[in-house]
Design an enzyme around this catalytic site. Structure first.
Site, PDB file in Angstrom:
ATOM      1  N   GLY A  61       2.552   1.615  10.943  1.00  0.00           N
ATOM      2  CA  GLY A  61       3.460   2.747  10.815  1.00  0.00           C
ATOM      3  C   GLY A  61       4.146   3.122  12.117  1.00  0.00           C
ATOM      4  CG  ASN A 103      -1.736   1.201   1.407  1.00  0.00           C
ATOM      5  OD1 ASN A 103      -1.821   2.030   0.495  1.00  0.00           O
ATOM      6  ND2 ASN A 103      -2.360   1.355   2.568  1.00  0.00           N
ATOM      7  CD  GLU A 151      -2.697   5.161   6.962  1.00  0.00           C
ATOM      8  OE1 GLU A 151      -2.726   5.295   5.732  1.00  0.00           O
ATOM      9  OE2 GLU A 151      -1.737   4.638   7.560  1.00  0.00           O
ATOM     10  CD  GLU A 202      -3.369  -3.147   7.323  1.00  0.00           C
ATOM     11  OE1 GLU A 202      -2.249  -3.300   6.865  1.00  0.00           O
ATOM     12  OE2 GLU A 202      -4.074  -2.153   7.091  1.00  0.00           O
ATOM     13  CB  SER A 257       5.463  -2.374  11.947  1.00  0.00           C
ATOM     14  OG  SER A 257       4.979  -1.078  12.224  1.00  0.00           O
ATOM     15  CE  LYS A 314       0.073   3.140   4.773  1.00  0.00           C
ATOM     16  NZ  LYS A 314       0.197   3.224   6.205  1.00  0.00           N
ATOM     17  CG  HIS A 363      -5.578   1.508   5.325  1.00  0.00           C
ATOM     18  ND1 HIS A 363      -5.122   2.456   6.203  1.00  0.00           N
ATOM     19  CD2 HIS A 363      -4.554   0.633   5.145  1.00  0.00           C
ATOM     20  CE1 HIS A 363      -3.856   2.176   6.521  1.00  0.00           C
ATOM     21  NE2 HIS A 363      -3.496   1.068   5.896  1.00  0.00           N
TER      22      HIS A 363
HETATM   23  C1  PEP Z   1      -0.612  -0.275   6.291  1.00  0.00           C
HETATM   24  O1  PEP Z   1      -0.750   0.932   6.263  1.00  0.00           O
HETATM   25  O2  PEP Z   1      -1.478  -1.016   5.797  1.00  0.00           O
HETATM   26  C2  PEP Z   1       0.570  -0.801   6.938  1.00  0.00           C
HETATM   27  C3  PEP Z   1       0.565  -2.071   7.276  1.00  0.00           C
HETATM   28  O3  PEP Z   1       1.585   0.087   7.162  1.00  0.00           O
HETATM   29  P1  PEP Z   1       3.033  -0.239   7.784  1.00  0.00           P
HETATM   30  O4  PEP Z   1       3.529  -1.493   7.110  1.00  0.00           O
HETATM   31  O5  PEP Z   1       3.863   0.952   7.452  1.00  0.00           O
HETATM   32  O6  PEP Z   1       2.828  -0.440   9.242  1.00  0.00           O
END
Ligand code: PEP
Length: 250
Positions: A173, A9, A97, A167, A213, A11, A95
């Site tokens: 993040g 992703n 966000e 997630e 992460s 973003k 997601h």
């Molecule tokens: C995400 O935004 O879906 C995500 C998993 O981000 P990150 O890997 O940076 O934690």
């Protein structure tokens, strides 16, 4: 056997030229014989170009969102049909966000899910608890409600077009990852929840990705768990070498 998937992703990162370069880097280094599905999700303005660039390759392209209406007076929004029309067949929905910064509710997500399925878009459906939920021991309840209220209205047959991405918000993040055991425990719970509603064949066939992460140095351990079918990757998907190391870890 369930399909293994690694999805990146991107973003709101990478302009047109940068997207082109990252895609080129991924295409030139990717092991074309890998059985893992590899998906990248650039921003809307770069979807068409990246879809063309990856045509007839192993790399698939996803949109990061869609608007639930077919068309109309929704300034700044993008419909499922528009996404399909540029050669993209997958969309990420729900997601954290989008939920946190753009107010996307479970109810709205049911409409987005319907728009995607009506337009033959495969869905990567994201959900996961916040830190306060885990700290208060409510993480299973929160996840179950997100599934029930966001996607359990679809028919059993539609699950062939759905990939789930668990997630935990506290791991996105932040550099903090769920332990492989925490991920497995939740993925097992998710599969059992699907089993209760849709039966074993749906539950056993849906791919459940972990996101939060994931990096080259922790991917292998997380992906070794039996109910973790790959990952949704944010930060580490912005560098081809890191992303492909995670693909290789599957
Ligand atoms: C995400 O935004 O879906 C995500 C998993 O981000 P990150 O890997 O940076 O934690």
């Amino acid at each position: 056997m369930r399909t293994k998937i690694v999805a990146g992703n991107w973003k709101m990162n990478k302009n047109l030229q940068e997207s082109h370069n990252l895609t080129l880097d991924i295409l030139s280094k990717l092991n074309a014989n890998s059985a893992t599905r590899v998906i990248i999700a650039p921003t809307f303005t770069n979807l068409h170009a990246v879809a063309n660039q990856t045509k007839n390759t192993k790399v698939e392209v996803a949109a990061q969102n869609l608007h639930q209406a077919d068309n109309g007076a929704f300034t700044g929004e993008i419909s499922a049909d528009m996404i399909k029309s540029v050669g993209v067949n997958i969309v990420i929905l729900g997601h954290s966000e989008r939920r946190a910064y753009f107010g996307e509710t479970d109810e709205l997500l049911t409409q987005k899910v319907n728009a995607a399925l009506t337009n033959d878009l495969e869905i990567i459906f994201c959900f996961g608890e916040e830190l306060k939920d885990r700290k208060s021991g409510k993480h299973f309840e929160v996840v179950e409600n997100q599934l029930k209220n966001g996607i359990f209205h679809i028919e059993a047959a539609a699950w062939k077009s759905v990939v789930l991405a668990y997630e935990p918000v506290w791991a996105i993040g932040t550099g903090e990852t769920a332990s492989p055991e925490q991920a497995q425990e939740m993925h097992d719970f998710i599969r059992k929840t699907i089993n209760r509603k849709y039966g074993k064949s749906v539950a056993d066939s849906v791919s459940i990705l972990y996101g939060g992460s994931v990096k080259p140095d922790n991917a292998k351990e997380i992906f070794s768990k039996p109910d973790v079918d790959g990952g949704l990757i944010g930060g580490a998907s912005l560098k081809a070498d890191d992303f492909l190391a995670i693909v290789d870890a599957v």
